[in-house]
Design a protein around this motif. Sequence first.
Motif, PDB file in Angstrom:
ATOM      1  N   UNK A 257       0.841  -1.199   0.000  1.00 43.17           N
ATOM      2  CA  UNK A 257       0.000   0.000   0.000  1.00 43.17           C
ATOM      3  C   UNK A 257       0.877   1.251   0.000  1.00 43.17           C
ATOM      4  N   UNK A 258       0.277   2.384  -0.303  1.00 42.86           N
ATOM      5  CA  UNK A 258       1.043   3.618  -0.427  1.00 42.86           C
ATOM      6  C   UNK A 258       1.844   3.957   0.806  1.00 42.86           C
ATOM      7  N   UNK A 259       1.274   3.752   1.979  1.00 41.82           N
ATOM      8  CA  UNK A 259       1.998   4.056   3.215  1.00 41.82           C
ATOM      9  C   UNK A 259       3.256   3.208   3.328  1.00 41.82           C
ATOM     10  N   UNK A 260       3.130   1.913   3.130  1.00 37.11           N
ATOM     11  CA  UNK A 260       4.284   1.025   3.265  1.00 37.11           C
ATOM     12  C   UNK A 260       5.327   1.260   2.185  1.00 37.11           C
ATOM     13  N   UNK A 261       4.900   1.644   0.997  1.00 32.14           N
ATOM     14  CA  UNK A 261       5.855   1.925  -0.079  1.00 32.14           C
ATOM     15  C   UNK A 261       6.621   3.213   0.196  1.00 32.14           C
ATOM     16  N   UNK A 262       5.902   4.262   0.618  1.00 27.81           N
ATOM     17  CA  UNK A 262       6.539   5.562   0.813  1.00 27.81           C
ATOM     18  C   UNK A 262       7.406   5.604   2.058  1.00 27.81           C
ATOM     19  N   UNK A 263       6.941   4.977   3.127  1.00 28.41           N
ATOM     20  CA  UNK A 263       7.653   5.019   4.413  1.00 28.41           C
ATOM     21  C   UNK A 263       8.511   3.772   4.639  1.00 28.41           C
ATOM     22  N   UNK A 264       8.829   3.051   3.584  1.00 26.78           N
ATOM     23  CA  UNK A 264       9.450   1.730   3.718  1.00 26.78           C
ATOM     24  C   UNK A 264      10.706   1.738   4.584  1.00 26.78           C
ATOM     25  N   UNK A 265      11.571   2.726   4.439  1.00 22.46           N
ATOM     26  CA  UNK A 265      12.830   2.729   5.180  1.00 22.46           C
ATOM     27  C   UNK A 265      12.640   3.129   6.644  1.00 22.46           C
ATOM     28  N   UNK A 266      11.570   3.808   6.958  1.00 21.07           N
ATOM     29  CA  UNK A 266      11.400   4.404   8.272  1.00 21.07           C
ATOM     30  C   UNK A 266      10.814   3.425   9.296  1.00 21.07           C
ATOM     31  N   UNK A 267      10.882   3.846  10.582  1.00 22.13           N
ATOM     32  CA  UNK A 267      10.278   3.067  11.657  1.00 22.13           C
ATOM     33  C   UNK A 267       8.755   3.070  11.579  1.00 22.13           C
ATOM     34  N   UNK A 268       8.180   3.989  10.800  1.00 18.76           N
ATOM     35  CA  UNK A 268       6.726   3.979  10.640  1.00 18.76           C
ATOM     36  C   UNK A 268       6.243   2.632  10.114  1.00 18.76           C
ATOM     37  N   UNK A 269       6.952   2.075   9.143  1.00 18.81           N
ATOM     38  CA  UNK A 269       6.566   0.772   8.601  1.00 18.81           C
ATOM     39  C   UNK A 269       6.987  -0.349   9.543  1.00 18.81           C
ATOM     40  N   UNK A 270       8.142  -0.202  10.195  1.00 17.85           N
ATOM     41  CA  UNK A 270       8.571  -1.211  11.160  1.00 17.85           C
ATOM     42  C   UNK A 270       7.577  -1.342  12.300  1.00 17.85           C
ATOM     43  N   UNK A 271       6.773  -0.312  12.527  1.00 13.61           N
ATOM     44  CA  UNK A 271       5.715  -0.363  13.534  1.00 13.61           C
ATOM     45  C   UNK A 271       4.401  -0.841  12.917  1.00 13.61           C
ATOM     46  N   UNK A 272       4.017  -0.228  11.804  1.00 15.46           N
ATOM     47  CA  UNK A 272       2.712  -0.516  11.205  1.00 15.46           C
ATOM     48  C   UNK A 272       2.597  -1.956  10.716  1.00 15.46           C
TER      49      UNK A 272
END
Length: 953
Positions: A257-272
């Motif tokens: 999804x767009x969130x996981x693609x855009x924030x892939x490197x960040x901890x946002x995805x490591x959390x989500x």
Amino acid sequence: MVGCGGFADRPEVFILLFYHGRIHRAHPVVDPCVHPFRVRFSDGPGCLCGRFAGSEQKIAGGRAVQDEKDRIQNVECWRSIMNGNVNVRADGPFTESKSPAILTRHQTLFTFFLFIILALYVLGANPFAAQTVAPMDVLMSFPGYTGQRDHKTIPVVHWEPTDIIDSQLPTWITLKNQIRNGESPLWNPYTSGGQPVSLEYCNPVFLLFLLVKNNALAYYLAGLAKLVIAGFGAYLLLRIFLRWLPSLWGGIVFMLCGFNAAWFFWEQVATAMWLPWVFWATVMYLKTEDTKWLPAITLTSLLLISGGFPAVAAYGFYSFALLIVIWNGYGFSGDNWRRAMSDRTYLKLLAKKTALPFLAVFIAFLMAAFALIPFTDSLSGVNLSHRVGGTPFRFRDLLLFFSLEDPLKVERTAYIGIPAFLFALAGVFSAFRADDTRFRRFIFIHVALVVITILIVFDLLPYLLMVSIPVFKSNSWGRLIVVSHLGLAVLSAVGFNYILTNTPGLIERYLRITTVRASWIVTLILIGILVLQFHSQKKLFNSFNAVIPSAWFYPSTPSIRYVKDHLKPLQSVIADESFIGAGALGAYGIAEWYAHSFRTDKEKEILSSLVHDPFPSATSSYLYGKNIQYSSPLMDKLAIKYLLVRRNMVGPQIRFKIPEISHEPAPPLPDNTWKQHLFLTQNGMEITALGFLFSTYGADHAPANVRLTLSRDNHEITSVELDKNRIRDNEWAFFEFPGRDFSGKGMYSLAVSLPGYAGPDKVTAWATKSRQETGTYLDINGSSTDHSLKMDVHAYVIKRDMTFYDKNFEKKWNTINLDSDLMIFENKQVTNSAYFIRDLDAAKDELDFSGLDVKQPSPGVITVNYAKENAGWIVLPMHLHGGWKAYINDRGVHYDTYLGMLPAIPVQGPSRVIFKYEPESFRWGVIVSLAGLFIFLIFSWRCVSTVKRGGVA
């Protein structure tokens, strides 16, 4: 009311008699079947039967909870079933027929490996060919790495993940090195004077990064894990109710999804990525009312907390609470409300069913206290008023769910795709066709999540209402869109399942083909749509995340190696924009005061006076060489030993030129040998470049690299080689020296040669008549001449507004030149790691770096042996944090502050000072976590033992 009789002498089976969802009474009966079966009914008058032995099913709230794949719709078949005369099989629009053996036995494992294969394809890098996925294309495009790349310009995939380069990865690499070296990972000495570490060391993604020695490969595997965990977790959540292919679809949609693609490197995805896992464990508990799922809620919640981005975790727990409330409140709808409120047994079970999941999450927070309490403590003294809530989306941006901006922006990417959106609409419609109450609840919960989060994310609710909610006041709620994406992925999978199940019947009815053929047609069409959806999301992912050579993963340069090798503990550097934002050098173990970090107001004040306008945001720094105050006394007080600045910030200052009396070519190389003699008439003359006017006889460049060997008194000092392409016909070319090699007056010799070249092409330099009595003359083939090569003798100084400034610059700074686009300035006045002062008043201080022996055996321990008799303070140029304790001669002492930000330890004479990082917050965090672990073990034992005793949740 419908009852079942005649089985009261069979004690292993219970029968529940109920009316409109309320328990009437239960009769124990025996199960006559050789093989246990599982049965379920929809709400309404009916008779429910389930297997009590082994407690595989639970009864609560007036309905039996059994395997979702076996359903009996006709009460008339009860007696035949109980007599073992009827085979119970799956039936209805949301069940699936028997799968092939490989999928029934190993379906979960097969799907897990399928997600790994899909994630490998999405990443697109080949680790066996020394490739990885990381934003190092951004790093390599900066001047500090000019000599490390093959091409002059680097095509950058996306420019935004700079804080991965200057914050996340330097911290990870530092902690990794500390842990692998057996050191405490609680303190990072390289970030902004040193910073406490809390959330990073329990992040599962970092722990995977820790396990693999090679950083580029480790980061690749960490990224692979994020995709697989996100996708497979969504698959498991959907598999509770849906068939395999729709569940796979939903997992892929959420994974990319767009969130996981855009924030892939960040901890946002490591959390989500843990959000669907929390939902999976929670829905399994709510659906089965089996207490064995409560420990799973605790563990998945612990993983969500440990992901490293508290705001996204908070959004996940808000969604979790909404899931619990809607699921358990669903029974209060319509006429059931009054009946439910009058049934105390039902209310008691409902209260337990609501409270126990929240208790499981509370235990997870207790277990995470060893990271959460130090994290809270690390923010003490930090002004967070700059953090305000808001969202980058507006109502018109709803189109971003199925369109893309140009250029792409991380904070404003909401893409999920048109097919997924259309299937989600079909999923909403299918809720009204579902006869399974639990499944209908599941759909409506995700409809509610999507609607609520879209209202919040796209700024459709009052701002004052949103900022009154904890977490939303100080964080961007645009990131709540990950919950929207999960809800849309679930709804699209439900719609996919509905179409896959019902369309073959329509095709059979209207096209008059067999059901099998119709099923194949629908399945192939849907697989084609899945492939298109997958590739559209993969394209978006690859538009944000670059495939790079592993060699680009923080490559070493001559300047970086020099600084790293010569820095002492507590000394630091200032790097301008040559190395992207401040902080990137922390990956090499080089300390930077301006590294990406939270700061106190006093630190911001001091650092802003040393470099003007350094903070483009509250935590990041971006430094321009022209804004550095090179003569500021803060350079010494903060122990800044080196400056790394772009070459265009530095200009040559002519020390002297050989007087031009004539214009004649010297005999050409390589057929001859040259040795230029140069006499310096004064001490302390810093020379960083020697220029010669070469001639290549019309060629584009010299036939080979030209070497200059510097000697004094027949002892070689250094040798510098100039690339042949930098030597042009009738143009000046400069040999640059890495340090102050001309340190005193006297005679020097400069031998110029073409090492290893014996070809026919030639190169020469222009010479002039010279007076030998000056000590400057040229030897040709070992014989002295009355000529001298034409020379420009330069030193480099900082430029401002294209003019030279600060006439005392060279008294403070040495110039070191090791890279083509970078210059190093070495602070000659910072000679130690700490210093002594007599007075804490900054206006009266005199820094004394002598008499101190400073060592840092580990990041959390600093020792200072002070040898002088003077009373005063030893100042440690580092970030002041309350977790540091001072000991003088093994006795604890209180210490003061200098400049409002540096620890100053009082001494009365010769002393041995030990400064240790012993944070109370970590100690209390460990105690609370151990208590939480103990509670979790008891809680888990209680949940499992309840299952074994056949109890009801």
